[in-house]
Scaffold this active site. Structure first.
Site, PDB file in Angstrom:
ATOM      1  N   SER A  24      -5.082  -4.351  12.856  1.00  0.00           N
ATOM      2  CA  SER A  24      -5.207  -2.894  12.735  1.00  0.00           C
ATOM      3  C   SER A  24      -6.132  -2.267  13.764  1.00  0.00           C
ATOM      4  O   SER A  24      -7.017  -1.480  13.434  1.00  0.00           O
ATOM      5  CB  SER A  24      -5.643  -2.510  11.318  1.00  0.00           C
ATOM      6  N   SER A  25      -5.892  -2.586  15.013  1.00  0.00           N
ATOM      7  CA  SER A  25      -6.630  -1.911  16.086  1.00  0.00           C
ATOM      8  C   SER A  25      -6.312  -0.416  16.087  1.00  0.00           C
ATOM      9  O   SER A  25      -7.164   0.406  16.442  1.00  0.00           O
ATOM     10  CB  SER A  25      -6.281  -2.526  17.438  1.00  0.00           C
ATOM     11  N   ASP A  49      -5.107   0.178   5.884  1.00  0.00           N
ATOM     12  CA  ASP A  49      -5.787  -0.139   7.135  1.00  0.00           C
ATOM     13  C   ASP A  49      -6.950   0.815   7.384  1.00  0.00           C
ATOM     14  O   ASP A  49      -8.053   0.403   7.739  1.00  0.00           O
ATOM     15  CB  ASP A  49      -4.803  -0.073   8.304  1.00  0.00           C
ATOM     16  N   TYR A  96       9.521  -1.645   9.853  1.00  0.00           N
ATOM     17  CA  TYR A  96       8.519  -1.191   8.898  1.00  0.00           C
ATOM     18  C   TYR A  96       9.006   0.065   8.185  1.00  0.00           C
ATOM     19  O   TYR A  96       8.993   0.154   6.947  1.00  0.00           O
ATOM     20  CB  TYR A  96       7.212  -0.911   9.651  1.00  0.00           C
ATOM     21  N   ASP A 133       0.816  -1.221   0.000  1.00  0.00           N
ATOM     22  CA  ASP A 133       0.000   0.000   0.000  1.00  0.00           C
ATOM     23  C   ASP A 133       0.846   1.267   0.000  1.00  0.00           C
ATOM     24  O   ASP A 133       0.545   2.238  -0.698  1.00  0.00           O
ATOM     25  CB  ASP A 133      -1.015   0.005   1.143  1.00  0.00           C
ATOM     26  N   GLU A 190      -1.250   8.758  12.423  1.00  0.00           N
ATOM     27  CA  GLU A 190      -0.301   7.668  12.702  1.00  0.00           C
ATOM     28  C   GLU A 190       1.108   8.045  12.269  1.00  0.00           C
ATOM     29  O   GLU A 190       2.086   7.722  12.942  1.00  0.00           O
ATOM     30  CB  GLU A 190      -0.755   6.376  12.017  1.00  0.00           C
TER      31      GLU A 190
END
Length: 381
Positions: free
Chosen positions: A127-128, A173, A223, A38, A161
């Protein structure tokens, strides 16, 4: 819907603030295929699920705001006018980040109170974080009539985020959590933001998540490092993202990048192609090919992109021992969390029993198993 959690947050809110709250459900997500694509403006194939974050929210009658995480038994009080990121990426930053992004857009909101709880297993790769961000953004939008579209809200969540949590996530997400549809997953083009929804019919098979119940500490830094590698390759090729790169382009760079960087770039190209093949297999109702693509995806994630871990590799290796499991792969950012499995419905119990026993013997701790259904996206309760 988790009626027990809805009742719990509503009663807690009324008890604490003496007024009726607005109630919001924001789901977690699974991703059938298309991992780490993504943020390269590639393709993904996610769906919202029936596990998520439940929020009670309303304007405050005091000159301060309050946010409470029931599951952690923690409350944080602050003033809208004076917010800044908290150290160590605490859960509060997901909420504060949304407020900060609204302020950047010259939106001044009144003080508010918010209570939330959830049934998404933390660290499972469901993906909380995006569910919480979307739920907060959606709730504030409703309570204060901010008039943002859902498309605008997911960008607010994503930037929250990036800037307050420090994870340079893509848009998948937030998009999946906001726009999910009952019984469906969707092929999303992360460059054009166009999506096509597909009813998921796996015939005699079903989706099953197995949570490794580990989350290795390097997940956020790793990441961001992988994103940097992808951006480096795109820059060397004078293009915006790996979406616009083909293998021939990548091969030209072999003398300018390391073999490990080459393999990471190649993984992204191949994973994008797998999402296209997945769509065709879905339309053909070719469940066996769907499963095979999941196994191929995991191999790339583990050996090329190197975002798996021993626990996830073990769960996928165990899955391959059963004819009743036709596909499995790690899901999410990596280094822990869940595997997603396509398993024959009437053989499920036997497979799960043997895999969980083997996992316990290998790692001396338990894995968890979840059945999920595909749900509508973020919405009022």
């Amino acid at each position: 819907m988790n009626l027990e959690l809805i009742k719990k947050i509503k009663e807690k809110f009324i008890e604490g603030f003496k007024k009726e709250p607005l109630l919001v459900f924001s789901p977690g997500r699974i991703n059938l295929i298309g991992e780490h694509t993504d943020y390269n403006e590639g393709f993904v194939f996610p769906a919202a699920i029936n596990k998520g974050i439940y929020i009670a929210i309303q304007e405050s009658s005091l000159a301060k705001s309050s946010i409470t995480a029931i599951d952690r038994e923690e409350t944080y009080e602050f003033s809208i006018e004076n917010i800044k990121p908290l150290k160590d990426s605490k859960w509060e930053n997901y909420v504060l980040g949304v407020i900060a992004e609204l302020k950047k857009r010259n939106i001044i909101i009144p003080e508010f109170n918010l209570i939330f709880s959830g049934d998404i297993p933390i660290g499972a790769g469901l993906s909380s974080s995006a569910a919480l961000e979307n739920g907060v953004a959606f709730g504030l939008n409703e309570v204060f009539n901010l008039k943002f579209t859902k498309e605008e809200l997911i960008l607010i969540s994503q930037q929250a985020e990036h800037n307050y949590v420090g994870v340079k996530c893509g848009i998948m997400d937030q998009y999946a959590s906001m726009f999910g549809k009952l019984g469906m997953a969707f092929h999303l083009d992360c460059k054009s933001m166009e999506s096509v929804f597909y009813t998921i019919n796996l015939k005699e098979f079903q989706l099953l998540l197995i949570n490794s119940n580990v989350k290795h500490s390097l997940v956020n830094s790793a990441y961001n490092e992988r994103r940097s590698v992808c951006e480096k390759i795109a820059k060397l090729l004078n293009t915006k993202s790996l979406r616009d790169v083909c293998k021939k382009d990548l091969d030209v760079l072999k003398s300018k990048i390391t073999e490990e960087e080459y393999q990471k770039g190649l993984y992204v190209l191949e994973e994008n192609e797998r999402t296209v093949q997945f769509t065709k297999a879905l339309l053909d109702e070719d469940v066996e090919s769907i499963g095979a693509l999941l196994y191929e995806s995991h191999k790339g994630l583990s050996e090329q992109y190197k975002v798996s871990c021993d626990e996830l590799d073990f769960l996928v290796k165990e899955a391959k021992k059963f004819k009743a499991i036709i596909g499995a792969r790690m899901m999410g950012g990596g280094f822990g969390g869940c595997t997603i499995n396509i398993i024959e419905k009437n053989k499920k119990e036997q497979c799960v029993e043997e895999i969980t026993r083997a996992y316990q013997e290998q790692f001396n701790h338990n894995c968890s198993v979840y059945e999920v259904t595909l749900e509508n996206g973020t919405r009022l309760i």
